[in-house]
Design a protein around this motif. Structure first.
Motif, PDB file in Angstrom:
ATOM      1  N   LEU B 745      24.957 -20.271 -23.249  1.00  0.00           N
ATOM      2  CA  LEU B 745      24.333 -19.406 -24.243  1.00  0.00           C
ATOM      3  C   LEU B 745      22.907 -19.872 -24.536  1.00  0.00           C
ATOM      4  O   LEU B 745      22.014 -19.061 -24.756  1.00  0.00           O
ATOM      5  N   LYS B 746      22.724 -21.183 -24.497  1.00  0.00           N
ATOM      6  CA  LYS B 746      21.385 -21.719 -24.714  1.00  0.00           C
ATOM      7  C   LYS B 746      20.459 -21.225 -23.603  1.00  0.00           C
ATOM      8  O   LYS B 746      19.330 -20.789 -23.847  1.00  0.00           O
ATOM      9  N   ALA B 747      20.972 -21.289 -22.378  1.00  0.00           N
ATOM     10  CA  ALA B 747      20.172 -20.832 -21.239  1.00  0.00           C
ATOM     11  C   ALA B 747      19.851 -19.354 -21.368  1.00  0.00           C
ATOM     12  O   ALA B 747      18.756 -18.894 -21.044  1.00  0.00           O
ATOM     13  N   LEU B 748      20.791 -18.615 -21.878  1.00  0.00           N
ATOM     14  CA  LEU B 748      20.578 -17.177 -22.069  1.00  0.00           C
ATOM     15  C   LEU B 748      19.495 -16.955 -23.105  1.00  0.00           C
ATOM     16  O   LEU B 748      18.657 -16.060 -22.975  1.00  0.00           O
ATOM     17  N   GLY B 749      19.514 -17.818 -24.174  1.00  0.00           N
ATOM     18  CA  GLY B 749      18.516 -17.682 -25.219  1.00  0.00           C
ATOM     19  C   GLY B 749      17.121 -18.004 -24.721  1.00  0.00           C
ATOM     20  O   GLY B 749      16.153 -17.356 -25.100  1.00  0.00           O
ATOM     21  N   ASN B 750      17.019 -18.971 -23.817  1.00  0.00           N
ATOM     22  CA  ASN B 750      15.713 -19.369 -23.315  1.00  0.00           C
ATOM     23  C   ASN B 750      15.056 -18.269 -22.497  1.00  0.00           C
ATOM     24  O   ASN B 750      13.918 -17.903 -22.730  1.00  0.00           O
ATOM     25  N   ARG B 751      15.793 -17.791 -21.520  1.00  0.00           N
ATOM     26  CA  ARG B 751      15.210 -16.760 -20.663  1.00  0.00           C
ATOM     27  C   ARG B 751      16.214 -15.625 -20.528  1.00  0.00           C
ATOM     28  O   ARG B 751      17.300 -15.800 -19.989  1.00  0.00           O
ATOM     29  N   GLN B 752      15.790 -14.482 -20.979  1.00  0.00           N
ATOM     30  CA  GLN B 752      16.728 -13.364 -21.012  1.00  0.00           C
ATOM     31  C   GLN B 752      17.172 -12.964 -19.602  1.00  0.00           C
ATOM     32  O   GLN B 752      18.280 -12.517 -19.388  1.00  0.00           O
ATOM     33  N   GLY B 753      16.280 -13.174 -18.655  1.00  0.00           N
ATOM     34  CA  GLY B 753      16.549 -12.652 -17.303  1.00  0.00           C
ATOM     35  C   GLY B 753      17.467 -13.497 -16.458  1.00  0.00           C
ATOM     36  O   GLY B 753      17.778 -13.126 -15.334  1.00  0.00           O
ATOM     37  N   THR B 754      17.944 -14.637 -16.954  1.00  0.00           N
ATOM     38  CA  THR B 754      18.766 -15.483 -16.095  1.00  0.00           C
ATOM     39  C   THR B 754      20.040 -14.755 -15.695  1.00  0.00           C
ATOM     40  O   THR B 754      20.678 -14.087 -16.506  1.00  0.00           O
ATOM     41  N   GLY B 755      20.391 -14.950 -14.473  1.00  0.00           N
ATOM     42  CA  GLY B 755      21.534 -14.206 -13.943  1.00  0.00           C
ATOM     43  C   GLY B 755      22.857 -14.646 -14.522  1.00  0.00           C
ATOM     44  O   GLY B 755      23.798 -13.873 -14.617  1.00  0.00           O
ATOM     45  N   GLY B 756      22.932 -15.895 -14.950  1.00  0.00           N
ATOM     46  CA  GLY B 756      24.204 -16.400 -15.451  1.00  0.00           C
ATOM     47  C   GLY B 756      24.644 -17.587 -14.642  1.00  0.00           C
ATOM     48  O   GLY B 756      24.117 -17.840 -13.549  1.00  0.00           O
ATOM     49  N   PRO B 757      25.608 -18.331 -15.147  1.00  0.00           N
ATOM     50  CA  PRO B 757      26.026 -19.553 -14.476  1.00  0.00           C
ATOM     51  C   PRO B 757      26.838 -19.271 -13.213  1.00  0.00           C
ATOM     52  O   PRO B 757      27.274 -18.138 -12.980  1.00  0.00           O
TER      53      PRO B 757
END
Lengths: 135, 902
Positions: B745-757
């Motif tokens: 979720l932190k990664a999602l908050g940083n960059r909206q465009g991340t594909g996901g884990p």
């Protein structure tokens, strides 16, 4: 197509006395035809007659004969047929002449022609019955 | 010539005419032909016989027959088909010699064709539009019917557009109708056992009971309200008749539901006496009518040019009768049951009524364009047809007039969705074939009046409710052939037939179908009308509807329809109902079969993908696991102060769970409104792509206490969720819904465009075992297989229960399980489904696709309530309701937002 091409002649043996027909056999007719051809066309004709000439069918009751000639020379051989005046069989000489009714490419065609011609001889009742099985 | 050649030649010449001649000497027998004229060896006798004329004729006849045989029978070295004349030979025959020829012309003759059709629908019932569909659709055999799945032409988007802007037509005649007749209070008392007031409106809802609306309820087994659901049904009451408590009720159910529902209805109504069907249905004699009105009897006057056959109609009827209605049922099978105690009668009206569904905002324009209220007729005439009889009754005619007026108002409304959902309108219409346009046209709306008040009660009455009228209409339908003949006799070609033939009046029922009812977006999308017709008239209405420019959908489109409506689709999305369970089993078998058809090297290895059950969703196991996880988790996190109170509660809960056998999971349905609303608010509902939050009423925020209290009621429940992906990705069925870790979720908050884990690939422990078995099959069979248990209790529990059943044949079952190993699939028993992967699984998707209305991947599925609450509790308010979605064939997790739509 590649095949040996022949002509089949549907002939009728006409005799004055019908009972004499029963004496006929295919060998006798063959000999008579060969002799007539040799007489009219000489050695050349006799040689022609020795290749693939045969009597395919003979009905001693009705006097119907099927003759097979090679296609190459059937006209030549055919021209000799009127010169047959008698056939020698079983030691008897039967005076007769051959009447050609039909010339067919296949034996089947001749059979058909003979079937059609024969039905005319028969009575109307039989004729009607046969027409049911019309080919 | 060799002996074989001679034999061959003999065979060939068998039918050829042989020479008929007499041997020169009696010893030497020559060839003697098969003339039928037995030649005797005595030559002289023949000489004598030959003189008679009869013998001559006989000889000729014998020759003719020989010749005939030679001509008709070909030489026998040919095959059977070669003996055929050339024009009858078929190419396929030379390939398959067993294949015999038949003549297409004879096969396609009407009578023979009908016989063939009747034979083919002995196993699976054909709908009336079957032939139309079979020419254009991929047909599937399902639920005892032959149904169109999807069209053979490309029209997926066009069908979606039709649903959202014009009209899509479906044949839903396979839905089963069960009719109940009896006194109102007795019927309601009996039916109340099947439903519960807690779950929303029941059969007794006032609007539905009056007959003005169609209702829908969830049916349970008698007296087993929350635990044993059967499935959803829709029902329709016939409006009351004056001064009579006798009522009529139609219950429409899916065919997979019918087999469960019908016995249940019989027990609650105490209907066990089967009423035998009458021996022969009463057929109205058309000749009677012909005598009474000579101008309408074209059969009477012989027209030159008409075929002789038609005039001989009465002498020999048509060789085969077309099956109308249920063809698979024996004529002696009872379709009606009567109760001796309370007078309730149950009729099985399967295939008696044709049901078409029109979906889309313009369905009413299509209906108005196609149908025309029945024109009256001369009252003086008396005949056996139902319409003239009704015309003579003044009250019935005024009612008909009212209904026709309301039907005409329909023209003026803007969208089908404007009508109150479930509105019912009875009507009598003319034969729609009479107003068939010459070319396909698109029905266009003409808006005049904006709103339609509900249909008054008397107008909901229709004569389709009456069996006698239905039979009359079905029996007296004008055949297509007859109608075309009448058209050809019209003076101006293409003009309307006048007067309208008396047979062409059909009672119908129009039932409004509500569209999308849940959620905040696209409300009432996919609303439409259902058209109910008496049997036999299916094609007569189908073609005129098709000519109004509607699109036709199959089963595939009805799935997409319910998906876009975010509504569960029966039986796929009812895993707790018997029909749903059966569906899951069938689907698993089907998918496994498809999987096994691939060569092993080309199969997806689901074990490596960390997908435990790619072909089914073990809901029961998931619910049980989550119950245990939550219970343990809560006990650990408790402070000691709270612990006392809770442990007591827990022990009591445990006591219950120990004493009672493991309960079945339940599904929280739309009916448990309060609980669902609470859950929905906790998920922080947003718009489909998760951009804007939606307004929610005042509801308590999520907390430990609220959660515990909620779980005490619904610990073993699943809840229906609507999932929309935040980025790209197309969900497929059986995709996993997983809980993201805080880092994700932190990664999602940083960059909206991340594909996901990503999921790390798993190891396939079974692969070596399969290889081992291949090398040494005997040894593998004897060696006991220890199923690996990654995580304790659950597997033990299942395993224990498995052992209980398998104790007697324990070693055997092991060897079987090792031989059942399929490369890439987990063998039974499954490991823990929830905590198998790096992200904890809370549920699965049952249907998913790219949604054309939202423009992103959307899916529908179930999640465990316990798992969901546990997740929500740990998430910050910013990320509430965000889950991960992973397809079975992928290692990539995608972020998704779940919404619980109420």
């Amino acid at each position: 197509m590649v095949r040996l091409k022949s002509r089949y002649l549907l002939c009728e043996v006409n005799v004055s006395d019908r009972s004499q027909l029963l004496l006929l056999d295919d060998r006798a007719i063959m000999v008579a035809v060969k002799a007539a051809v040799a007489r009219t066309h000489g050695d050349y004709g006799a040689a022609m007659c020795s290749i693939r000439f045969c009597v395919k069918y003979l009905n001693a009751h009705t006097g119907i004969v099927f003759l097979r000639f090679p296609k190459r020379c059937y006209k030549l051989l055919w021209s000799a047929l009127p010169f047959i005046t008698s056939i020698e069989t079983r030691g008897q000489k039967i005076p007769c002449f051959l009447n050609c009714l039909h010339v067919g490419v296949k034996l089947r065609v001749c059979t058909k022609a003979q079937y059609k011609g024969n039905t005319n001889y028969l009575q109307p009742k039989t004729n009607k019955q046969l027409k049911k099985h019309e080919v | 010539m060799s002996a074989a050649k001679v034999k061959m030649r003999e065979k060939k010449m068998r039918n050829q005419p042989a020479s008929v001649q007499y041997p020169s000497s009696s010893s030497n027998v020559e060839r003697v032909g098969n003339t039928g004229y037995n030649p005797v060896n005595d030559f002289h006798l023949h000489l004598y016989l030959a003189h008679s004329a009869g013998a001559f004729a006989r000889a000729r006849a014998a020759e003719v027959s020989a010749m005939l045989k030679a001509v008709r029978k070909t030489t026998s070295s040919s095959r059977v088909f070669e003996a055929l004349p050339k024009h009858m030979r078929r190419r396929a025959m030379s390939h398959n010699t067993k294949r015999t020829w038949d003549i297409r012309k004879a096969r396609r003759r009407h009578g023979n064709l009908l016989l063939e059709f009747n034979r083919r629908q002995r196993k699976n019932i054909w709908l009336e539009t079957h032939i139309w569909h079979a020419k254009r659709f991929h047909m599937v055999k399902k639920w005892g019917y032959c149904l169109g799945d999807r069209p053979t032409y490309k029209c997926y988007r066009a069908c979606y557009r039709a649903m959202s802007s014009h009209c899509l037509l479906q044949d839903l005649s396979y839905y089963c109708c069960i009719e109940l007749q009896g006194d109102e209070d007795k019927l309601l008392a009996a039916l109340s056992q099947l439903t519960s007031k807690e779950a929303g409106p029941t059969f007794a809802a006032a609007l539905c009971l009056s007959g003005r609306r169609q209702g829908s309820v969830m049916v349970y087994r008698a007296g087993r309200y929350p635990s044993q659901p059967l499935g959803p049904v829709t029902f329709l009451w016939r409006p009351r008749t004056q001064g009579s408590a006798h009522r009529q009720l139609w219950i429409w159910a899916h065919p997979t539901l019918k087999q469960d529902l019908l016995p249940e209805l019989q027990t609650v109504c105490q209907c066990c006496e089967a009423v035998l069907p009458p021996a022969a249905p009463v057929v109205v004699n058309l000749t009677l009518e012909a005598e009474s009105e000579p101008e309408n009897t074209p059969e009477a006057k012989p027209v030159p040019g008409t075929k002789r056959k038609r005039s001989r109609k009465d002498a020999t009827g048509p060789p085969a009768k077309k099956i109308l209605g249920d063809g698979t049922r024996l004529p002696s099978t009872p379709v009606s049951w009567r109760s001796s105690s309370n007078g309730i009668v149950i009729n099985d009206l399967t295939m008696e009524i044709v049901r078409y569904r029109l979906i889309g905002p313009q369905s009413h324009s299509v209906l108005v364009d196609t149908l025309e209220a029945a024109t009256g007729c001369d009252k003086s005439q008396t005949c056996s047809l139902w319409w003239p009889q009704h015309c003579s009754d003044e009250a019935k005619m005024t009612l008909h007039q009212q209904q026709a007026d309301i039907f005409n108002i329909l023209k003026g409304i803007y969208s089908t969705a404007e009508l109150p959902s479930g509105t019912v309108l009875g009507l009598t219409v003319d034969d729609p074939r009479l107003t068939l346009p010459r070319k396909r046209v698109k029905a266009l709306p003409c808006v005049k009046q904006l709103m339609l008040e509900g249909v008054p009660e008397p107008c909901c009455q229709s004569f389709i409710w009456e069996q006698s009228v239905r039979d009359n209409v079905t029996d007296n339908k004008i055949s297509e052939q007859e109608l075309n003949r009448m058209r050809s006799e019209v003076l101006v070609p293409g003009s309307r037939l006048s007067p309208t033939p008396l047979q062409g009046r059909v009672p119908i029922l129009l039932v409004h179908q509500p569209g999308k009812q849940v959620g905040h977006e696209m409300s009432s999308w996919g609303a439409g009308w259902d058209l109910l017709l008496p049997k036999g008239w299916g094609m007569a209405f189908w073609i005129p509807l098709v000519y109004r420019g509607v699109r036709i959908g199959g089963l595939n489109m009805s799935r997409k329809h319910s998906q876009n409506k975010a509504a569960p689709h029966f039986p796929r999305d009812y895993p707790d109902c018997p029909a749903g369970m059966r569906f899951q089993e069938e689907q698993e078998a089907e998918l496994l079969d498809k999987f096994k058809r691939h060569p092993p090297a080309k199969r997806t290895n689901y074990i490596k993908h960390g997908c435990v059950a790619p072909f089914r969703c073990p809901w029961q196991q998931l619910a049980e696991e989550w119950e245990i996880i939550v219970r343990e988790g809560s006990s650990q996190t408790r402070t000691t102060a709270q612990a006392d109170a809770v442990t007591e509660e827990r022990t009591s809960q445990q006591a219950i769970s120990i004493t009672k056998p493991p309960s079945r999971f339940t599904v929280l349905r739309c009916m448990n409104r309060k609980a669902l609303k609470l859950l929905s608010a906790w998920c922080r509902p947003t718009t489909s792509k998760g951009q804007r939050p939606c307004r929610v009423g005042e509801l308590p925020p999520i907390s430990c206490e609220a959660m515990t209290s909620f779980l005490s009621a619904h610990a073993m429940s699943l809840v229906w969720v609507h999932v929309s992906l935040l980025s790209k990705g197309k969900p497929e069925y059986h995709a996993m819904l997983c809980v993201p870790t805080p880092e994700d979720l932190k990664a999602l908050g940083n960059r909206q465009g991340t594909g996901g884990p990503q999921e790390p690939p798993h190891r396939d422990h079974f692969k070596s075992r399969i290889k081992h078995r291949k090398k040494d099959p005997k040894k593998a069979a004897t060696s006991s297989v220890t199923p690996n248990k990654p995580d304790g209790k659950k597997t033990d529990l299942i395993f224990a229960s498995d052992l209980d059943t398998n104790t007697s044949k324990d070693p055997k079952s092991f060897s079987e399980s090792s031989s059942d190993l399929v490369l890439g699939l987990w063998p039974d028993p499954l490991p823990s489904v929830a905590s198998h992967c790096s992200r904890v699984t809370v549920g699965w998707v049952t249907q998913g696709d790219f949604s054309m209305s939202a423009g992103c991947g959307e899916a529908l599925g179930f999640v465990s309530v316990a798992g969901l609450l546990n997740t929500l509790l740990n998430q910050t308010s910013e990320h509430k309701g965000k889950l991960l979605l992973r397809n079975p064939t992928s290692l990539h997790y995608r972020f998704a937002k779940i919404n619980i739509e109420v």
